[in-house]
Motif scaffolding. Structure first.
Motif, PDB file in Angstrom:
ATOM      1  N   ARG A  45     -28.994  54.797  14.800  1.00  0.00           N
ATOM      2  CA  ARG A  45     -28.830  56.221  14.507  1.00  0.00           C
ATOM      3  C   ARG A  45     -29.894  56.737  13.555  1.00  0.00           C
ATOM      4  N   ASP A  46     -30.044  56.108  12.395  1.00  0.00           N
ATOM      5  CA  ASP A  46     -31.020  56.561  11.409  1.00  0.00           C
ATOM      6  C   ASP A  46     -32.437  56.436  11.951  1.00  0.00           C
ATOM      7  N   ALA A 101     -29.562  61.961   6.698  1.00  0.00           N
ATOM      8  CA  ALA A 101     -28.325  61.441   7.288  1.00  0.00           C
ATOM      9  C   ALA A 101     -27.296  61.207   6.193  1.00  0.00           C
ATOM     10  N   ALA A 245     -26.004  62.102  15.857  1.00  0.00           N
ATOM     11  CA  ALA A 245     -24.888  61.613  15.049  1.00  0.00           C
ATOM     12  C   ALA A 245     -23.621  61.467  15.882  1.00  0.00           C
ATOM     13  N   TYR A 263     -17.275  64.128  13.389  1.00  0.00           N
ATOM     14  CA  TYR A 263     -17.809  64.001  14.750  1.00  0.00           C
ATOM     15  C   TYR A 263     -16.768  63.360  15.673  1.00  0.00           C
TER      16      TYR A 263
END
Length: 263
Positions: A45-46, A101, A245, A263
């Motif tokens: 993700r990052d 993030a 995300a 989310y």
């Protein structure tokens, strides 16, 4: 969705059109191995957020993934152009970016335990494990730690899942996605025939009891930091960061539900 993609394309074209020739350089960014945020192969993700933000400003990137904590010291030795997963205010040489993030720390328990953890007070008298430095980082933990039956810190977060599934702790305090990913790895091992001294398929429940933790990237070059901030803003405006995300949460929905950053 079509409008969002079109907006991103237009913004990206505009930024690339004004990028300097030097922006074609490939940057080395050191990062900690924290799946699914950063996998050993430089994905996650990052990694995707940082890669796309830099690409939108014409920069390539190569991630150098090392154990958590070592990424800060490696950057300090001059081994990279930038370092990811840096808390705001941490003193490192260079220029810190805007927040790229957030992580969502919370409490994870076995569903079969019947524990409902809505605050640290619900863990009084319980056995708890957290990540290295968690006692100082997680709000309120240091103040209540002596009221737990046991509190231990373990840098290797795979150990957290092992301890919970084996019934040696009552709760894990840490990021919900990282915890869920290590659970997935354990289930994968069991599914491939590897013997484990516990059942990794036990249902678990994550509750977000801490405020989200923001993280930045620290760059050795101020101009590169400014480039990153500008293009990170583009990804945010177009909704691309939210898309990344949300997609990162989806594989772990059975653990975190909708309790991971909403989310």
């Amino acid at each position: 969705m079509r409008k969002r993609c079109a907006a991103l394309a237009l913004w990206t074209f505009a930024v690339l059109a004004t990028a300097s020739p030097a922006s074609a350089d490939q940057l080395v960014v050191v990062a900690p191995e924290l799946p699914p945020m950063f996998h050993a192969d430089g994905t996650g993700r990052d990694a995707l957020i940082i890669r796309e933000a830099l690409a939108a400003c014409g920069h390539g990137v190569r991630f150098r993934v090392v154990p958590m904590g070592r990424h800060w010291s490696d950057y300090g030795t001059g081994a990279a152009d930038a370092v990811a997963v840096v808390p705001p205010g941490m003193r490192l040489p260079g220029w810190a970016s805007d927040v790229y993030a957030r992580y969502q720390n919370g409490a994870s328990v076995l569903t079969s335990s019947g524990l409902a953890i809505n605050s640290l007070a619900d863990l009084v008298g319980k056995r708890v494990v957290t990540f290295a430095g968690g006692t100082e980082i997680l709000p309120g933990l240091r103040e209540i730690a002596d009221r737990f039956a046991d509190l231990r810190e373990r840098a290797d977060q795979m150990v957290h899942s092992n301890l919970l599934f084996a019934g040696r702790v009552d709760a894990v305090l840490g990021d919900g996605l990282i915890f869920a990913e290590y659970n997935r790895q354990l289930r994968e091992r069991a599914g491939s025939g590897q013997h484990l001294p516990f059942d990794p398929n036990q249902a678990v429940l994550f509750t977000a009891i801490f405020p989200p933790s923001p993280y930045t990237v620290v760059f050795r070059n101020e101009r590169l930091r400014d480039d990153f901030n500008r293009c990170l803003g583009i990804l945010s405006t177009t909704g691309r960061i939210d898309d990344i995300a949300r997609a990162a949460v989806e594989p772990y929905r059975d653990t975190v539900g909708n309790r991971y950053l909403g989310y």
